[in-house]
Enzyme design. Structure first.
Site, PDB file in Angstrom:
ATOM      1  N   ASN A 100       0.849  -1.178   0.000  1.00  0.00           N
ATOM      2  CA  ASN A 100       0.000   0.000   0.000  1.00  0.00           C
ATOM      3  C   ASN A 100       0.896   1.243   0.000  1.00  0.00           C
ATOM      4  O   ASN A 100       1.556   1.540   0.990  1.00  0.00           O
ATOM      5  CB  ASN A 100      -0.887  -0.003   1.250  1.00  0.00           C
ATOM      6  N   LYS A 133      -1.674  -2.466  -9.168  1.00  0.00           N
ATOM      7  CA  LYS A 133      -3.108  -2.245  -8.996  1.00  0.00           C
ATOM      8  C   LYS A 133      -3.374  -0.736  -8.931  1.00  0.00           C
ATOM      9  O   LYS A 133      -2.599   0.006  -8.328  1.00  0.00           O
ATOM     10  CB  LYS A 133      -3.591  -2.938  -7.719  1.00  0.00           C
TER      11      LYS A 133
END
Length: 207
Positions: A100, A133
């Site tokens: 992340n 992503k």
């Protein structure tokens, strides 16, 4: 001296946008050596969202049930780094690693502050492959001025760094691959928004 937390402490992870809390939730500390902070996000953990207008709009998770829906996640963040590594668990084992990209954590007396920066990377549990992503979302935000000066470039730099670690086999997070939460673990209660984070016009109810 920055706050240092003990194993099993409940701390608060805050995403700060426009100087206010965009989303907050509690984590249970697994380990903290002053550099690496490991916290567990348990299934059913309550999520609290800030009210009022934000430059990025309401947090995207606000449209779902305001508790953590998937299985547990071990979040690993190290001082000064523009990413955290999430060990996502499923069926009692490691499902994958989720990188992340976020602002470097800023420790507080209650936990730490950060802000998700759109881009993510998912690594297979066995390290055999990885996939980027939300690249399009990140680039669109960068194109439309959604980041501050130099912020998008810092994310790209962090992404290059992580890709290099993976390619060189220097995946420091893999030492946590065997960690599992205790069989009986108490889910922390909801976190109230800070008074200074309130939008003008009053205090919204907890999410």
């Amino acid at each position: 001296m920055e706050p240092h937390f003990r194993s099993n402490d409940v701390i608060v992870r805050r995403e700060i946008l426009d100087g206010r809390e965009w989303m907050v939730y509690p984590l249970r500390v697994v380990a903290d050596d002053g550099v690496l902070l490991a916290g567990y996000l348990a299934p059913g953990t309550p999520l609290t969202f800030g009210g009022g207008d934000f430059t990025w709009g309401p947090h995207p998770w606000i449209h779902f049930d305001h508790t953590w829906q998937s299985e547990g996640v071990l979040q690993l963040q190290r001082a000064g780094e523009g990413y955290s590594v999430w060990a996502r668990l499923k069926d009692g084992g490691l499902h994958d690693w989720y990188i992340n990209f976020q602002q470097p954590m800023r420790r507080t007396e209650r936990g730490f502050d950060t802000l998700d920066q759109e881009l993510d990377l998912v690594i297979a549990a066995d390290g055999s492959h990885y996939d980027w992503k939300d690249v399009d979302h990140f680039e669109e935000r960068a194109r439309t001025g959604g980041f501050g000066p130099g912020e998008a470039e810092s994310v790209r730099t962090a992404a290059t760094e992580v890709a290099g670690l993976i390619e060189r086999g220097e995946r420091w997070w893999e030492e946590w691959g065997g960690w599992r939460p205790p069989a009986a673990i108490e889910v922390p209660g909801p976190v109230a928004l800070s008074d200074e984070a309130m939008p003008r016009g009053g205090r919204p109810g907890n999410a």
